[in-house]
Design an enzyme around this catalytic site. Sequence first.
Site, PDB file in Angstrom:
ATOM      1  N   ARG A  12      83.997  56.002  71.647  1.00  0.00           N
ATOM      2  CA  ARG A  12      83.451  55.852  70.291  1.00  0.00           C
ATOM      3  C   ARG A  12      83.357  57.210  69.591  1.00  0.00           C
ATOM      4  O   ARG A  12      84.146  57.519  68.701  1.00  0.00           O
ATOM      5  CB  ARG A  12      82.080  55.147  70.376  1.00  0.00           C
ATOM      6  CG  ARG A  12      81.596  54.557  69.086  1.00  0.00           C
ATOM      7  CD  ARG A  12      80.896  55.524  68.188  1.00  0.00           C
ATOM      8  NE  ARG A  12      79.725  56.137  68.809  1.00  0.00           N
ATOM      9  CZ  ARG A  12      79.058  57.151  68.277  1.00  0.00           C
ATOM     10  NH1 ARG A  12      79.431  57.669  67.123  1.00  0.00           N
ATOM     11  NH2 ARG A  12      78.010  57.685  68.890  1.00  0.00           N
ATOM     12  N   ASP A  13      82.432  58.056  70.036  1.00  0.00           N
ATOM     13  CA  ASP A  13      82.212  59.334  69.347  1.00  0.00           C
ATOM     14  C   ASP A  13      83.451  60.218  69.451  1.00  0.00           C
ATOM     15  O   ASP A  13      83.804  60.944  68.516  1.00  0.00           O
ATOM     16  CB  ASP A  13      81.014  60.052  69.990  1.00  0.00           C
ATOM     17  CG  ASP A  13      80.193  60.853  69.003  1.00  0.00           C
ATOM     18  OD1 ASP A  13      80.747  61.248  67.974  1.00  0.00           O
ATOM     19  OD2 ASP A  13      79.009  61.093  69.274  1.00  0.00           O
ATOM     20  N   HIS A 204      71.360  62.577  73.029  1.00  0.00           N
ATOM     21  CA  HIS A 204      72.784  62.624  72.646  1.00  0.00           C
ATOM     22  C   HIS A 204      73.009  63.960  71.942  1.00  0.00           C
ATOM     23  O   HIS A 204      72.620  64.129  70.790  1.00  0.00           O
ATOM     24  CB  HIS A 204      73.036  61.432  71.710  1.00  0.00           C
ATOM     25  CG  HIS A 204      74.392  61.350  71.109  1.00  0.00           C
ATOM     26  ND1 HIS A 204      75.318  60.396  71.474  1.00  0.00           N
ATOM     27  CD2 HIS A 204      74.987  62.075  70.129  1.00  0.00           C
ATOM     28  CE1 HIS A 204      76.420  60.545  70.753  1.00  0.00           C
ATOM     29  NE2 HIS A 204      76.246  61.558  69.938  1.00  0.00           N
ATOM     30  N   HIS A 206      75.430  67.259  70.700  1.00  0.00           N
ATOM     31  CA  HIS A 206      76.739  67.848  70.399  1.00  0.00           C
ATOM     32  C   HIS A 206      76.644  69.340  70.703  1.00  0.00           C
ATOM     33  O   HIS A 206      75.597  69.954  70.507  1.00  0.00           O
ATOM     34  CB  HIS A 206      77.119  67.589  68.940  1.00  0.00           C
ATOM     35  CG  HIS A 206      77.579  66.177  68.729  1.00  0.00           C
ATOM     36  ND1 HIS A 206      78.905  65.850  68.603  1.00  0.00           N
ATOM     37  CD2 HIS A 206      76.892  65.005  68.687  1.00  0.00           C
ATOM     38  CE1 HIS A 206      79.013  64.536  68.469  1.00  0.00           C
ATOM     39  NE2 HIS A 206      77.805  63.993  68.510  1.00  0.00           N
ATOM     40  N   CYS A 237      80.998  63.369  64.208  1.00  0.00           N
ATOM     41  CA  CYS A 237      80.818  62.354  63.179  1.00  0.00           C
ATOM     42  C   CYS A 237      81.720  62.682  61.990  1.00  0.00           C
ATOM     43  O   CYS A 237      81.618  63.769  61.412  1.00  0.00           O
ATOM     44  CB  CYS A 237      79.362  62.328  62.737  1.00  0.00           C
ATOM     45  SG  CYS A 237      79.077  61.210  61.365  1.00  0.00           S
ATOM     46  N   ASN A 246      80.872  66.369  71.407  1.00  0.00           N
ATOM     47  CA  ASN A 246      79.679  66.116  72.222  1.00  0.00           C
ATOM     48  C   ASN A 246      79.660  67.095  73.389  1.00  0.00           C
ATOM     49  O   ASN A 246      80.672  67.715  73.707  1.00  0.00           O
ATOM     50  CB  ASN A 246      79.742  64.696  72.812  1.00  0.00           C
ATOM     51  CG  ASN A 246      79.656  63.626  71.772  1.00  0.00           C
ATOM     52  OD1 ASN A 246      80.574  63.445  70.993  1.00  0.00           O
ATOM     53  ND2 ASN A 246      78.556  62.907  71.754  1.00  0.00           N
TER      54      ASN A 246
HETATM   55  N1  COA Z   1      83.114  45.436  60.663  1.00  0.00           N
HETATM   56  C1  COA Z   1      84.248  45.194  59.948  1.00  0.00           C
HETATM   57  N2  COA Z   1      84.289  45.231  58.615  1.00  0.00           N
HETATM   58  C2  COA Z   1      83.149  45.501  57.967  1.00  0.00           C
HETATM   59  C3  COA Z   1      81.946  45.759  58.648  1.00  0.00           C
HETATM   60  C4  COA Z   1      81.953  45.731  60.061  1.00  0.00           C
HETATM   61  N3  COA Z   1      80.871  45.982  60.786  1.00  0.00           N
HETATM   62  N4  COA Z   1      80.991  45.990  57.737  1.00  0.00           N
HETATM   63  C5  COA Z   1      81.551  45.898  56.535  1.00  0.00           C
HETATM   64  N5  COA Z   1      82.861  45.588  56.671  1.00  0.00           N
HETATM   65  C6  COA Z   1      83.831  45.385  55.598  1.00  0.00           C
HETATM   66  C7  COA Z   1      83.432  44.257  54.688  1.00  0.00           C
HETATM   67  O1  COA Z   1      83.909  43.038  55.172  1.00  0.00           O
HETATM   68  C8  COA Z   1      84.101  44.670  53.395  1.00  0.00           C
HETATM   69  O2  COA Z   1      85.471  44.382  53.483  1.00  0.00           O
HETATM   70  P1  COA Z   1      86.341  44.041  52.182  1.00  0.00           P
HETATM   71  O3  COA Z   1      86.346  45.296  51.341  1.00  0.00           O
HETATM   72  O4  COA Z   1      87.695  43.732  52.734  1.00  0.00           O
HETATM   73  O5  COA Z   1      85.639  42.907  51.536  1.00  0.00           O
HETATM   74  C9  COA Z   1      83.945  46.180  53.408  1.00  0.00           C
HETATM   75  O6  COA Z   1      83.828  46.546  54.791  1.00  0.00           O
HETATM   76  C10 COA Z   1      82.752  46.668  52.637  1.00  0.00           C
HETATM   77  O7  COA Z   1      81.581  45.987  53.108  1.00  0.00           O
HETATM   78  P2  COA Z   1      80.102  46.463  52.740  1.00  0.00           P
HETATM   79  O8  COA Z   1      79.125  45.573  53.414  1.00  0.00           O
HETATM   80  O9  COA Z   1      79.990  46.655  51.256  1.00  0.00           O
HETATM   81  O10 COA Z   1      80.017  47.840  53.501  1.00  0.00           O
HETATM   82  P3  COA Z   1      80.005  49.287  52.905  1.00  0.00           P
HETATM   83  O11 COA Z   1      81.266  49.588  52.192  1.00  0.00           O
HETATM   84  O12 COA Z   1      78.709  49.518  52.204  1.00  0.00           O
HETATM   85  O13 COA Z   1      80.015  50.160  54.255  1.00  0.00           O
HETATM   86  C11 COA Z   1      79.444  50.318  56.579  1.00  0.00           C
HETATM   87  C12 COA Z   1      78.931  50.128  55.169  1.00  0.00           C
HETATM   88  C13 COA Z   1      78.247  50.615  57.460  1.00  0.00           C
HETATM   89  C14 COA Z   1      80.115  49.062  57.033  1.00  0.00           C
HETATM   90  C15 COA Z   1      80.465  51.466  56.616  1.00  0.00           C
HETATM   91  O14 COA Z   1      79.934  52.567  55.921  1.00  0.00           O
HETATM   92  C16 COA Z   1      80.814  51.886  58.013  1.00  0.00           C
HETATM   93  O15 COA Z   1      81.377  51.126  58.787  1.00  0.00           O
HETATM   94  N6  COA Z   1      80.529  53.154  58.359  1.00  0.00           N
HETATM   95  C17 COA Z   1      80.915  53.711  59.649  1.00  0.00           C
HETATM   96  C18 COA Z   1      79.825  54.565  60.160  1.00  0.00           C
HETATM   97  C19 COA Z   1      80.263  55.242  61.423  1.00  0.00           C
HETATM   98  O16 COA Z   1      80.891  54.679  62.295  1.00  0.00           O
HETATM   99  N7  COA Z   1      79.925  56.526  61.514  1.00  0.00           N
HETATM  100  C20 COA Z   1      80.281  57.301  62.650  1.00  0.00           C
HETATM  101  C21 COA Z   1      79.279  57.157  63.736  1.00  0.00           C
HETATM  102  S1  COA Z   1      78.046  58.410  63.673  1.00  0.00           S
HETATM  103 ZN    ZN Z   2      77.522  61.868  68.270  1.00  0.00          ZN
END
Ligand code: COA
Ligand code: ZN
Length: 304
Positions: A12-13, A204, A206, A237, A246
Amino acid sequence: MKQIYLNDVVGRDGLQNEDVFVPTDDKIKLINQLSDAGVDKIEVTSFVSPKAVPNLRDAEEVMRGIKRKSDVVYSALVPNMKGAERALDCEVDEINLLVSASNTHNLKNVRRSTDDTFENFKPMMEFLSNKDAAIKGSLGTSFGCPFEGDIPEERVLELIEKYLELGVDGVTLADTTGMATPNHVYNLCKNILKQWPHLDITLHFHNTRGMGLANVMEGIRAGVNSFDASLGGLGGCPFAPGATGNICMEDLAHMLYFMGYEIEADVDKLIGTSKYLQTLVNHELPGQVVKAGKIADLHSVATF
Ligand code: COA
Ligand code: ZN
């Protein structure tokens, strides 16, 4: 000596922040090798938006493709309800909820305020309450934020309390961009454990500023026995400036083993798996033991 539990987060990370998409079959081989190396827990992937983190768009295939061992916990990072549904469909053992102590980093990372994210956790916890998966609450930027700077201890305690009110089984304090100093780690963990002596805490770290393993030692001294680390020291991230790897799993396991701590993981197998990882990402990894060898690997005088 005390047992220390090691959780590998490279799937993941580590892979979320790489320039290349590692093919699904290679990810599966990597996770299977980590299982064989005996780490206690593996964060296999994250069920986030594939637009936000394209490298992990194959989360379902990876989760379903790995060979699971009964003594390893397979977890995944989940930011919202959609992620929770996807993770449960793949029967993950443990769900890691995601929020940052820093409101600014949380907005960058999951596009919600910290308060709104906790509101969204309520229906998720209801949905998850009668399911088999354990639920951990991860608190990003617990030791400092690259945008906001210091995160006061009261803020961390307040957010742990919120997680506990929701009913999580434990919390992970994440130092997202390597801002924790060893004395900060000791003092914060001591104070948290004073308030909740039985709280299941994972740390956790880094290694962005070279303080990672020192931080682990101070975490242990404060009473923590569970640590995240990433094979090869990969990680970071994508939504935090300057985020780097990490702490390195094989370096951590090597240090703990030679200090006499009990660990399940096999250092040689971790080193072998780290060499395999290097072929997947095609660049040098920050880990050190893989380059120097273990302290027990001696050299012949004749060949030096
Ligand atoms: N899995 C798959 N698709 C997802 C999802 C999930 N968990 N959550 C949202 N989506 C999709 C929605 O279906 C939508 O798709 P569409 O544009 O085709 O309709 C789109 O993403 C937007 O959905 P929304 O609920 O408005 O989400 P958002 O745009 O506000 O984004 C997160 C919020 C949290 C989903 C997004 O910012 C994210 O995944 N961030 C990743 C954070 C991460 O992993 N950081 C690193 C770790 S530290
Ligand atoms: Zn991390």
